[in-house]
Write a protein that holds these residues in place. Sequence first.
Motif, PDB file in Angstrom:
ATOM      1  N   TYR A 253       0.799  -1.227   0.000  1.00 34.56           N
ATOM      2  CA  TYR A 253       0.000   0.000   0.000  1.00 34.56           C
ATOM      3  C   TYR A 253       0.831   1.278   0.000  1.00 34.56           C
ATOM      4  N   TYR A 254       1.876   1.311   0.816  1.00 35.19           N
ATOM      5  CA  TYR A 254       2.765   2.476   0.851  1.00 35.19           C
ATOM      6  C   TYR A 254       4.183   1.987   0.630  1.00 35.19           C
ATOM      7  N   GLY A 255       4.930   2.712  -0.176  1.00 37.35           N
ATOM      8  CA  GLY A 255       6.306   2.309  -0.422  1.00 37.35           C
ATOM      9  C   GLY A 255       7.151   3.490  -0.831  1.00 37.35           C
ATOM     10  N   GLY A 256       8.449   3.280  -0.805  1.00 39.56           N
ATOM     11  CA  GLY A 256       9.358   4.339  -1.230  1.00 39.56           C
ATOM     12  C   GLY A 256      10.770   3.836  -1.285  1.00 39.56           C
ATOM     13  N   GLY A 257      11.607   4.621  -1.957  1.00 41.61           N
ATOM     14  CA  GLY A 257      12.997   4.220  -2.099  1.00 41.61           C
ATOM     15  C   GLY A 257      13.944   5.391  -1.960  1.00 41.61           C
ATOM     16  N   MET A 258      15.152   5.095  -1.561  1.00 42.46           N
ATOM     17  CA  MET A 258      16.211   6.091  -1.491  1.00 42.46           C
ATOM     18  C   MET A 258      16.710   6.389  -2.909  1.00 42.46           C
ATOM     19  N   PRO A 259      17.450   7.488  -3.099  1.00 38.59           N
ATOM     20  CA  PRO A 259      17.974   7.788  -4.443  1.00 38.59           C
ATOM     21  C   PRO A 259      18.781   6.634  -5.039  1.00 38.59           C
ATOM     22  N   GLU A 260      19.445   5.848  -4.183  1.00 37.36           N
ATOM     23  CA  GLU A 260      20.265   4.727  -4.666  1.00 37.36           C
ATOM     24  C   GLU A 260      19.426   3.602  -5.259  1.00 37.36           C
ATOM     25  N   ALA A 261      18.143   3.594  -4.966  1.00 40.33           N
ATOM     26  CA  ALA A 261      17.288   2.495  -5.421  1.00 40.33           C
ATOM     27  C   ALA A 261      17.239   2.395  -6.934  1.00 40.33           C
ATOM     28  N   ARG A 262      17.289   3.522  -7.613  1.00 38.09           N
ATOM     29  CA  ARG A 262      17.213   3.510  -9.071  1.00 38.09           C
ATOM     30  C   ARG A 262      18.408   2.776  -9.688  1.00 38.09           C
ATOM     31  N   GLU A 263      19.557   2.932  -9.108  1.00 36.13           N
ATOM     32  CA  GLU A 263      20.771   2.333  -9.666  1.00 36.13           C
ATOM     33  C   GLU A 263      20.760   0.812  -9.592  1.00 36.13           C
ATOM     34  N   VAL A 264      20.096   0.266  -8.586  1.00 35.82           N
ATOM     35  CA  VAL A 264      20.137  -1.190  -8.361  1.00 35.82           C
ATOM     36  C   VAL A 264      18.755  -1.833  -8.526  1.00 35.82           C
ATOM     37  N   ALA A 265      17.812  -1.106  -9.168  1.00 32.53           N
ATOM     38  CA  ALA A 265      16.444  -1.626  -9.368  1.00 32.53           C
ATOM     39  C   ALA A 265      15.800  -2.022  -8.042  1.00 32.53           C
ATOM     40  N   GLY A 266      15.974  -1.157  -7.059  1.00 34.85           N
ATOM     41  CA  GLY A 266      15.508  -1.462  -5.707  1.00 34.85           C
ATOM     42  C   GLY A 266      14.008  -1.650  -5.589  1.00 34.85           C
ATOM     43  N   ASN A 267      13.227  -0.790  -6.249  1.00 38.77           N
ATOM     44  CA  ASN A 267      11.776  -0.927  -6.170  1.00 38.77           C
ATOM     45  C   ASN A 267      11.289  -2.152  -6.930  1.00 38.77           C
ATOM     46  N   ASP A 268      11.917  -2.439  -8.061  1.00 39.55           N
ATOM     47  CA  ASP A 268      11.554  -3.623  -8.842  1.00 39.55           C
ATOM     48  C   ASP A 268      11.787  -4.893  -8.027  1.00 39.55           C
ATOM     49  N   PHE A 269      12.960  -4.964  -7.408  1.00 35.42           N
ATOM     50  CA  PHE A 269      13.274  -6.113  -6.574  1.00 35.42           C
ATOM     51  C   PHE A 269      12.324  -6.196  -5.385  1.00 35.42           C
ATOM     52  N   MET A 270      11.971  -5.041  -4.823  1.00 37.48           N
ATOM     53  CA  MET A 270      11.117  -5.014  -3.630  1.00 37.48           C
ATOM     54  C   MET A 270       9.756  -5.661  -3.897  1.00 37.48           C
ATOM     55  N   TYR A 271       9.119  -5.283  -5.001  1.00 38.36           N
ATOM     56  CA  TYR A 271       7.800  -5.843  -5.283  1.00 38.36           C
ATOM     57  C   TYR A 271       7.887  -7.318  -5.669  1.00 38.36           C
ATOM     58  N   TRP A 272       8.947  -7.676  -6.368  1.00 36.05           N
ATOM     59  CA  TRP A 272       9.124  -9.098  -6.671  1.00 36.05           C
ATOM     60  C   TRP A 272       9.332  -9.895  -5.391  1.00 36.05           C
ATOM     61  N   GLU A 273      10.159  -9.383  -4.488  1.00 36.39           N
ATOM     62  CA  GLU A 273      10.449 -10.098  -3.253  1.00 36.39           C
ATOM     63  C   GLU A 273       9.183 -10.255  -2.414  1.00 36.39           C
ATOM     64  N   LEU A 274       8.322  -9.233  -2.426  1.00 39.80           N
ATOM     65  CA  LEU A 274       7.052  -9.352  -1.718  1.00 39.80           C
ATOM     66  C   LEU A 274       6.176 -10.429  -2.359  1.00 39.80           C
ATOM     67  N   MET A 275       6.148 -10.455  -3.670  1.00 45.13           N
ATOM     68  CA  MET A 275       5.370 -11.470  -4.382  1.00 45.13           C
ATOM     69  C   MET A 275       5.923 -12.867  -4.087  1.00 45.13           C
ATOM     70  N   ARG A 276       7.240 -12.990  -4.118  1.00 47.59           N
ATOM     71  CA  ARG A 276       7.873 -14.288  -3.868  1.00 47.59           C
ATOM     72  C   ARG A 276       7.577 -14.796  -2.458  1.00 47.59           C
ATOM     73  N   ARG A 277       7.736 -13.902  -1.488  1.00 40.17           N
ATOM     74  CA  ARG A 277       7.502 -14.284  -0.097  1.00 40.17           C
ATOM     75  C   ARG A 277       6.054 -14.707   0.131  1.00 40.17           C
ATOM     76  N   THR A 278       5.123 -13.934  -0.415  1.00 40.75           N
ATOM     77  CA  THR A 278       3.711 -14.158  -0.086  1.00 40.75           C
ATOM     78  C   THR A 278       3.102 -15.344  -0.827  1.00 40.75           C
ATOM     79  N   CYS A 279       3.527 -15.595  -2.050  1.00 44.04           N
ATOM     80  CA  CYS A 279       2.965 -16.753  -2.761  1.00 44.04           C
ATOM     81  C   CYS A 279       3.361 -18.044  -2.073  1.00 44.04           C
ATOM     82  N   THR A 280       4.559 -18.098  -1.496  1.00 46.78           N
ATOM     83  CA  THR A 280       4.987 -19.307  -0.798  1.00 46.78           C
ATOM     84  C   THR A 280       4.277 -19.471   0.541  1.00 46.78           C
ATOM     85  N   ARG A 281       3.680 -18.379   1.039  1.00 38.24           N
ATOM     86  CA  ARG A 281       2.927 -18.433   2.295  1.00 38.24           C
ATOM     87  C   ARG A 281       1.447 -18.727   2.051  1.00 38.24           C
TER      88      ARG A 281
END
Length: 360
Positions: A253-281
């Motif tokens: 629902y709420y999210g955000g990233g530091m300026p460094e997030a763009r360089e390492v695809a931080g937001n992209d990884f974040m939503y994938w990691e949430l999807m990965r964690r929750t589907c296994t649960r």
Amino acid sequence: MSAIIEASQDRARANAAHAAPQIRLMQPQDAARWDEFVLNCPEASFFHRAGWQKVIEQAFGHKTYFYLAEVDGRIEGVLPLAEINSRLFGHSLGSLPFCVYGGPAATSDAVADALDREAQALAAKLQVGHLEYHNVAPRHADWHAKDLYVTFRKEMDPDPEKNMNAIPRKQRAMVRKGIKAGLASEIDANVDRFFTAYSTSVHRLGTPVFSKKYFRLLKETFGDDCEVMTITKDGGLISSVMSFYFRDEVLPYYGGGMPEAREVAGNDFMYWELMRRTCTRGYRIFDFGRSKKGTGSHDFKKNWGFEPTPLHYEYKLVRATEVPDTNPLNPKYQLMIRTWQKMPIALANLIGPHIVKNLG
């Protein structure tokens, strides 16, 4: 004898279904029954939960009216409402401010209509500018509506690899970029790191920030159903997301990233990691939430292979003569946005909550 008893019970249920529901305000002792009803009502959402009364009253200071409909002592419908009275942004009654979904949730149209009539009577009594519902499905063809918001929902597979392969190629490459960068996820017990990432992100966009108190209240009120997941690289903060859990759904629902997030695809990884964690649960639905048409957020979610579904936000004008337009896409707010982006973040975090609480 059992057949006679069952027939008698069936008649009682049929009579109750035709009985006029009794509408009243929720009391503290009703909260558990209210939430039990919400959990089992297909029309209800996480945003119909009783805890929103505490959150909205304590975080924003708005008066709430949480109506329940009873038939023969059973809750058959709920309608949470909150009143916002702002000199700058107007006077409104809505279900529910700061929430994606809302409106009456009931076991029948008759009960929903009774709750609806109560809300309209309250709006007239309070002399608000308008009454607003955040509907998933259209309800009032004769009310004003906004064709502005869509929501993104998709069913997940229990197998993370299948979910990864379902992501379109370009977006999948961004997720893999985050994985290769060595990003890691952690579940936080508090909102401290989340608030740093979130407030930094919204300041960059030029929009007012919610108070840290608001997020603490969400975590405190909804407990394990409100989860903070933070992404790090070598221990440093990259991004963070607050998610809600309801039935078999997860709602980042709420999210955000530091300026460094763009360089390492931080937001992209974040939503994938949430999807990965929750589907296994065992969670089945990934609700990517609301976005305005024509925005970067809208395009980002489409890039994941999610298809937009229109939301039907309806407005009954009471004293107002037109539907409010307080969204950041309104050209008259562009100067304010540019000014906000240049403001020191400490000052923006101090002033922002006093503005955003009246936007709803």
